[in-house]
Design a protein around this motif. Structure first.
Motif, PDB file in Angstrom:
ATOM      1  N   GLY A 176       0.777  -1.235   0.000  1.00 37.24           N
ATOM      2  CA  GLY A 176       0.000   0.000   0.000  1.00 37.24           C
ATOM      3  C   GLY A 176       0.807   1.284   0.000  1.00 37.24           C
ATOM      4  O   GLY A 176       0.232   2.373  -0.077  1.00 37.24           O
ATOM      5  N   ALA A 177       2.139   1.195   0.083  1.00 40.30           N
ATOM      6  CA  ALA A 177       2.961   2.409   0.056  1.00 40.30           C
ATOM      7  C   ALA A 177       3.084   2.941  -1.366  1.00 40.30           C
ATOM      8  O   ALA A 177       3.056   2.168  -2.334  1.00 40.30           O
ATOM      9  N   THR A 178       3.204   4.246  -1.488  1.00 42.76           N
ATOM     10  CA  THR A 178       3.597   4.851  -2.754  1.00 42.76           C
ATOM     11  C   THR A 178       5.116   4.773  -2.829  1.00 42.76           C
ATOM     12  O   THR A 178       5.812   5.372  -2.010  1.00 42.76           O
ATOM     13  N   VAL A 179       5.626   4.015  -3.789  1.00 40.34           N
ATOM     14  CA  VAL A 179       7.062   3.801  -3.919  1.00 40.34           C
ATOM     15  C   VAL A 179       7.532   4.499  -5.191  1.00 40.34           C
ATOM     16  O   VAL A 179       7.098   4.157  -6.295  1.00 40.34           O
ATOM     17  N   LEU A 180       8.404   5.485  -5.026  1.00 39.37           N
ATOM     18  CA  LEU A 180       8.911   6.269  -6.152  1.00 39.37           C
ATOM     19  C   LEU A 180      10.398   6.012  -6.319  1.00 39.37           C
ATOM     20  O   LEU A 180      11.176   6.129  -5.368  1.00 39.37           O
ATOM     21  N   LEU A 181      10.784   5.680  -7.532  1.00 36.96           N
ATOM     22  CA  LEU A 181      12.178   5.406  -7.873  1.00 36.96           C
ATOM     23  C   LEU A 181      12.607   6.426  -8.914  1.00 36.96           C
ATOM     24  O   LEU A 181      11.999   6.515  -9.988  1.00 36.96           O
TER      25      LEU A 181
END
Length: 219
Positions: free
Chosen positions: A172-177
């Motif tokens: 459920g986390a917003t993961v930005l790379l």
């Protein structure tokens, strides 16, 4: 080098860097290397005594600059969020998250000198950033937003972190790379969010500008 600066990581950092503002994030002032050779040589002396990593924390890497810009512009909303700045270097993204209203920001690094740099930089910018010891890869998700800049530069690193980042996204986390064209960026499971041209130094890169793409990692 001998004396108190070798015994105090923050004193060492302050002695071998200068306060400067990253090109894409002038709102934040960091302790950064102004010339690569002196900080590298000084850290080699430290390395011989302390067995730590090269001073990657002393540079505002393009991926971290892009992530910080998105948060400060409000394109990525982190107000009230629990934020992880993974492979944080000197903590630029974590500091920007706090400046953008995050409830809590944590900087993850395995290099103790990078954690010291993050604490010094955070204090200078008037924010609090947590700097726990140890490798967070494999931890259960306790964040709303996970930020990772410039992390796909080696195959072993990419293989170590990407399954975990995908699990964070699935939880459920917003993961930005944020990636500036590193060789081992995965070809699938990423959704482009925004692109930035980021000025860089030829002391670290083979060009004057890196095109950074910020991706959302899909779970």
């Amino acid at each position: 080098m001998t004396g108190p600066a070798l015994l105090d990581p923050e004193a060492f950092i302050a002695a071998h860097t200068a306060l400067a503002r990253p090109a894409l994030v002038p709102e934040v002032e960091l302790y950064l290397a102004t010339e690569i050779t002196p900080i590298w040589q000084a850290t080699e002396d430290w390395l011989a005594q302390r067995d730590i990593e090269p001073p990657f924390w002393a540079f505002a890497w393009p991926g971290s600059q892009a992530l910080a810009r998105l948060m400060l512009d409000g394109t990525v909303a982190v107000r009230g969020h629990r934020v992880l700045d993974f492979a944080a270097g000197g903590g630029l993204a974590a500091i920007a998250a706090m400046r953008a209203g995050a409830a809590f920001a944590e900087a993850a690094e395995i290099d103790p000198l990078a954690l010291a740099a993050t604490r010094l930089n955070a204090r200078h910018n008037g924010v609090a950033v947590a700097t726990p010891d140890g490798d967070v890869v494999g931890s259960a998700c306790r964040w709303d937003t996970v930020l990772a800049g410039d992390v796909c530069y080696e195959a072993p690193m990419t293989g170590h972190i990407m399954p975990w980042l995908r699990r964070m996204a699935a939880a459920g986390a917003t993961v930005l790379l944020a990636d500036p064209g590193r060789a081992y960026l995965p070809k699938q499971g990423l959704e482009a969010v925004q692109r930035f041209p980021v000025p860089v130094t030829r002391e670290l890169e083979d060009r004057d500008v890196r095109e950074v793409t910020v991706y959302r990692v899909l779970g």
